[in-house]
Design a protein around this motif. Structure first.
Motif, PDB file in Angstrom:
ATOM      1  N   UNK A 181       0.834  -1.197   0.000  1.00 49.42           N
ATOM      2  CA  UNK A 181       0.000   0.000   0.000  1.00 49.42           C
ATOM      3  C   UNK A 181       0.871   1.249   0.000  1.00 49.42           C
ATOM      4  N   UNK A 182       1.923   1.224   0.830  1.00 47.24           N
ATOM      5  CA  UNK A 182       2.821   2.358   0.920  1.00 47.24           C
ATOM      6  C   UNK A 182       3.485   2.652  -0.432  1.00 47.24           C
ATOM      7  N   UNK A 183       3.956   1.600  -1.093  1.00 46.82           N
ATOM      8  CA  UNK A 183       4.626   1.807  -2.375  1.00 46.82           C
ATOM      9  C   UNK A 183       3.627   2.257  -3.442  1.00 46.82           C
ATOM     10  N   UNK A 184       2.417   1.739  -3.362  1.00 40.36           N
ATOM     11  CA  UNK A 184       1.359   2.177  -4.270  1.00 40.36           C
ATOM     12  C   UNK A 184       1.127   3.675  -4.090  1.00 40.36           C
ATOM     13  N   UNK A 185       1.043   4.122  -2.832  1.00 39.53           N
ATOM     14  CA  UNK A 185       0.829   5.547  -2.559  1.00 39.53           C
ATOM     15  C   UNK A 185       1.988   6.375  -3.096  1.00 39.53           C
ATOM     16  N   UNK A 186       3.212   5.902  -2.875  1.00 41.78           N
ATOM     17  CA  UNK A 186       4.382   6.644  -3.365  1.00 41.78           C
ATOM     18  C   UNK A 186       4.359   6.728  -4.888  1.00 41.78           C
ATOM     19  N   UNK A 187       3.960   5.618  -5.531  1.00 39.43           N
ATOM     20  CA  UNK A 187       3.971   5.617  -6.998  1.00 39.43           C
ATOM     21  C   UNK A 187       2.924   6.569  -7.562  1.00 39.43           C
ATOM     22  N   UNK A 188       1.887   6.840  -6.794  1.00 37.66           N
ATOM     23  CA  UNK A 188       0.807   7.713  -7.283  1.00 37.66           C
ATOM     24  C   UNK A 188       0.919   9.128  -6.743  1.00 37.66           C
ATOM     25  N   UNK A 189       2.010   9.401  -6.033  1.00 36.07           N
ATOM     26  CA  UNK A 189       2.170  10.715  -5.434  1.00 36.07           C
ATOM     27  C   UNK A 189       3.177  11.532  -6.228  1.00 36.07           C
ATOM     28  N   UNK A 190       3.036  12.840  -6.169  1.00 37.36           N
ATOM     29  CA  UNK A 190       4.000  13.710  -6.834  1.00 37.36           C
ATOM     30  C   UNK A 190       5.391  13.469  -6.244  1.00 37.36           C
ATOM     31  N   UNK A 191       6.383  13.274  -7.125  1.00 38.23           N
ATOM     32  CA  UNK A 191       7.709  12.847  -6.663  1.00 38.23           C
ATOM     33  C   UNK A 191       8.374  13.866  -5.743  1.00 38.23           C
ATOM     34  N   UNK A 192       8.289  15.143  -6.100  1.00 42.22           N
ATOM     35  CA  UNK A 192       8.908  16.182  -5.267  1.00 42.22           C
ATOM     36  C   UNK A 192       8.253  16.211  -3.888  1.00 42.22           C
ATOM     37  N   UNK A 193       6.945  16.005  -3.883  1.00 39.74           N
ATOM     38  CA  UNK A 193       6.225  16.010  -2.620  1.00 39.74           C
ATOM     39  C   UNK A 193       6.626  14.794  -1.774  1.00 39.74           C
ATOM     40  N   UNK A 194       6.830  13.642  -2.430  1.00 39.97           N
ATOM     41  CA  UNK A 194       7.235  12.437  -1.707  1.00 39.97           C
ATOM     42  C   UNK A 194       8.556  12.667  -0.984  1.00 39.97           C
ATOM     43  N   UNK A 195       9.449  13.428  -1.631  1.00 42.79           N
ATOM     44  CA  UNK A 195      10.770  13.665  -1.060  1.00 42.79           C
ATOM     45  C   UNK A 195      10.690  14.362   0.298  1.00 42.79           C
ATOM     46  N   UNK A 196       9.578  15.060   0.545  1.00 47.37           N
ATOM     47  CA  UNK A 196       9.416  15.698   1.858  1.00 47.37           C
ATOM     48  C   UNK A 196       9.128  14.663   2.951  1.00 47.37           C
ATOM     49  N   UNK A 197       8.767  13.465   2.539  1.00 49.24           N
ATOM     50  CA  UNK A 197       8.501  12.400   3.504  1.00 49.24           C
ATOM     51  C   UNK A 197       7.061  12.366   3.967  1.00 49.24           C
ATOM     52  N   UNK A 198       6.760  11.372   4.762  1.00 49.28           N
ATOM     53  CA  UNK A 198       5.449  11.319   5.388  1.00 49.28           C
ATOM     54  C   UNK A 198       4.349  10.657   4.580  1.00 49.28           C
ATOM     55  N   UNK A 199       4.666  10.045   3.439  1.00 51.27           N
ATOM     56  CA  UNK A 199       3.634   9.331   2.683  1.00 51.27           C
ATOM     57  C   UNK A 199       3.410   7.966   3.345  1.00 51.27           C
ATOM     58  N   UNK A 200       2.184   7.669   3.699  1.00 53.46           N
ATOM     59  CA  UNK A 200       1.925   6.369   4.303  1.00 53.46           C
ATOM     60  C   UNK A 200       1.013   5.512   3.433  1.00 53.46           C
ATOM     61  N   UNK A 201      -0.313   5.682   3.579  1.00 55.55           N
ATOM     62  CA  UNK A 201      -1.169   4.791   2.797  1.00 55.55           C
ATOM     63  C   UNK A 201      -1.962   5.503   1.707  1.00 55.55           C
ATOM     64  N   UNK A 202      -1.993   6.841   1.713  1.00 53.77           N
ATOM     65  CA  UNK A 202      -2.673   7.558   0.636  1.00 53.77           C
ATOM     66  C   UNK A 202      -1.713   8.519  -0.044  1.00 53.77           C
ATOM     67  N   UNK A 203      -1.855   8.715  -1.364  1.00 54.32           N
ATOM     68  CA  UNK A 203      -1.061   9.757  -1.997  1.00 54.32           C
ATOM     69  C   UNK A 203      -1.533  11.133  -1.510  1.00 54.32           C
ATOM     70  N   UNK A 204      -0.584  12.060  -1.315  1.00 52.78           N
ATOM     71  CA  UNK A 204      -0.950  13.384  -0.805  1.00 52.78           C
ATOM     72  C   UNK A 204      -1.240  14.327  -1.965  1.00 52.78           C
ATOM     73  N   UNK A 205      -0.309  14.333  -2.949  1.00 50.11           N
ATOM     74  CA  UNK A 205      -0.524  15.141  -4.150  1.00 50.11           C
ATOM     75  C   UNK A 205      -0.561  14.163  -5.310  1.00 50.11           C
TER      76      UNK A 205
END
Lengths: 308, 296
Positions: free
Chosen positions: B30-54
């Motif tokens: 789930x975590x990797x799925x969220x990271x794959x669907x999240x904006x990469x620059x935003x992911x670099x800030x950390x804190x992605x868990x189970x949902x994509x933020x951007x």
């Protein structure tokens, strides 16, 4: 008499011409892909030269086997392989058995089958994918393990888990538990369903608690399954699962990650020392066969189930 | 009463452990799925868990533009289908012959196959064999060596031996030859076990990468999906500045991606096909496990 048997065999084969015809191409395939490589073992007793081939290469006796045991790296390879596969065997067996017991104690059908399905899923995911998941979870940049341990104040700053030699074997052990625990539990669970319910009832009437029933009914009930699996796995002690080590090692952990197959790939295909690498493969095969025969005999002697 | 409370405690601890295990199993996906669907620059800030933020599909769109990924995908699908079909067909034919009691070579040939489960020639002799057969840098190496599998043969043979002998005898009386009996009677009856074995073979083929790495590394058109993912993993492991990472920093391609987001998306592509079919086919896999006794 011998001639007589020969003619009966031939005439029986004649009567089963179609069957013979059906299987012959596959027997040829088997001989080419499985037995020709075994014949290739003679390479280990030569200074093999790919241009001259097996027939043209000079014989050198046990030279490469002697070199193998004089090679400090090879001793490390034996150590790493045995350590990793022993850790994997012990952790894997106990966790699977434990999970099977917990599932066996679960009466809620739906919860039980969902748990079983989900925990056995990682078995079917490739090691490439699993290695990436492991790397992400252990990463120093937002990995779950570091975040969690920092959250409960066990560590103050992220640890580069995969870069530390003393953790490497344990990471191999636990990541393989993550991948295989559910699948491993299925076979024990199947054995547990075969235990007579009356035994549990009798134990209950005798006043045995639930944990006592597990210890005195469930565990003895799966002893033979447990032993057969143990014998089989001991035969595979020298193949620790090289994909995992290859995908999770780095320059920092090279020393503790090198196992038999990786050693053969590196020395055989990269350093082109074909005969030397073949000798290491033969050593692994011979040890495996010895291990499986000895444990099987031992199990026989103790009056327990044996594999063959 | 005492029995009841102790039962309650036991069940609570047990369920707690099981739920904990479920979370540990699912969270990485789930975590990797969220990271794959999240904006990469935003992911670099950390804190992605189970949902994509951007939410962003940039990693996927970047990946689908890579020619080697498409080639790898096609090759993986091809080898999975060809490999599974040929293996199951051949192994069932072998299993049928080895199950016929009238066949005099039944025992020695069975042993010939079983022996290969414990002893193999090892990598180097195998490599030279492939070379002399012309199978290096060749698509056929993906399926030809796997045509016969001792494990599949044993499982299918066990199943065929359990079929009623009278059916085969009746067909013989009708004048059917062995090959026709196999094709028209035995194969249809063995479909449950064949489906199971085909699934095992398909999973193995889909997940394989070592053969691409060792035998077909030079030809780009023979790459496979798992091998491409392995390369991404290896390059990001040895240096932080892979080709994709450099592209991302220059801001070229379709918006921001990082090696981390690319790896996450690629892991999903490699894992999702299995995760999609697995829940529906799980009982077939379990049948295979119990039929074959014990595999690994």
């Amino acid at each position: 008499m011998g001639k007589n048997r020969k003619t009966t065999l031939l005439s029986e084969l004649g009567r089963n011409k179609t069957l013979l015809l059906m299987i012959s191409p596959f027997v040829i395939h088997l001989i080419i892909f499985c037995y020709v490589p075994i014949w290739g073992w003679v390479m280990a007793f030569q200074d093999y030269n790919p241009i001259a081939g097996i027939t043209g290469s000079p014989w050198v006796g046990l030279k490469h086997f002697k070199a193998l045991f004089a090679e400090p790296l090879f001793i490390k390879v034996i150590r790493n392989t045995l350590a990793i596969s022993t850790i994997k065997l012990v952790l894997g067996t106990t966790t699977s058995l434990f999970l099977a017991i917990l599932l066996n104690e679960t009466r809620h059908k739906y919860f039980k089958s969902v748990t079983q399905t989900i925990t056995s899923l990682p078995h079917f995911i490739s090691w490439v994918v699993t290695a990436n998941l492991v790397r992400e979870m252990l990463s120093t940049d937002g990995g779950m393990v570091n975040d969690f341990l920092m959250f409960i104040h066990i560590i103050d700053k992220p640890v580069l888990w995969l870069g530390v030699q003393k953790y490497f074997w344990w990471i191999m052990g636990w990541s393989s538990v993550w991948k295989e625990v559910g699948w491993g539990a299925i076979i024990y669970l199947a054995a547990m369903t075969g235990i007579d319910d009356q035994l549990y009832e009798a134990a209950k009437i005798d006043g045995a608690s639930r944990i006592q029933r597990i210890i005195h009914v469930t565990i003895p009930g799966i002893k033979s399954t447990f032993l057969i699996l143990l014998i089989m796995n001991i035969g595979y002690l020298l193949s620790a699962g090289y994909e995992q080590m290859f995908l999770l090692k780095s320059g920092l952990t090279q020393d503790v990650a090198q196992v038999f197959e990786l050693f053969a790939i590196e020395w055989g295909l990269n350093k082109l020392r074909y005969s030397f690498a073949t000798a290491s493969g033969i050593f692994a095969s011979v040890v495996s066969i010895t291990l499986i025969t000895v444990t099987n005999k031992l199990s026989h002697k103790l009056g327990e189930t044996a594999l063959f | 009463m005492r029995e009841k409370t102790s039962n309650l405690i036991f069940d609570s601890i047990k369920n707690f452990i099981l739920v904990f295990l479920l979370i540990i199993t699912l969270y990485p996906f789930v975590n990797l799925m969220a990271i794959s669907l999240n904006d990469a620059q935003d992911t670099a800030k950390g804190g992605i868990t189970i949902f994509p933020r951007v939410f962003s599909l940039a990693s996927y769109t970047t990946l689908f533009k890579l020619p080697e990924l498409l080639t790898g995908f096609i090759n993986s699908v091809l080898r999975t289908v060809i490999g599974a079909v040929t293996q199951v067909f051949s192994c069932s034919m072998i299993a049928y012959v080895l199950s016929r009691k009238s066949f005099p070579l039944r025992r020695p040939l069975s042993l010939l196959w079983i022996f290969t489960m414990y002893v193999s020639g090892g990598l180097i002799p195998y490599y030279f064999l492939m070379r002399s057969l012309g199978l290096l840098n060749n698509f056929n190496i993906y399926w030809i060596p796997g045509i016969t599998s001792a494990f599949a043969i044993i499982v299918i043979r066990t199943y065929i031996s359990g079929l009623p002998e009278s059916l085969i005898e009746a067909a013989k009386v009708e004048g059917a030859g062995e090959f026709r009996i196999f094709m028209q009677i035995v194969l249809p009856l063995a479909i449950p076990v064949l489906a199971t074995m085909a699934l095992f073979a398909a999973v193995d083929h889909w997940n394989a990468w070592v053969d691409t790495w060792l035998f077909n590394p030079k030809k780009k058109e023979l790459t496979t999906l798992q091998y491409e993912l392995m390369k991404k993993l290896a390059s990001s492991n040895s240096s932080k500045s892979g080709k994709l990472g450099a592209e991302a920093r220059r801001g070229s391609g379709s918006g921001g991606t990082t090696p981390k987001s690319i790896r996450a998306a690629m892991t999903m592509i490699a894992a999702v096909p299995i995760m999609l079919v697995y829940p529906f086919l799980q009982r077939y896999f379990v049948t295979g496990l119990t039929l074959g006794g014990v595999k690994e």
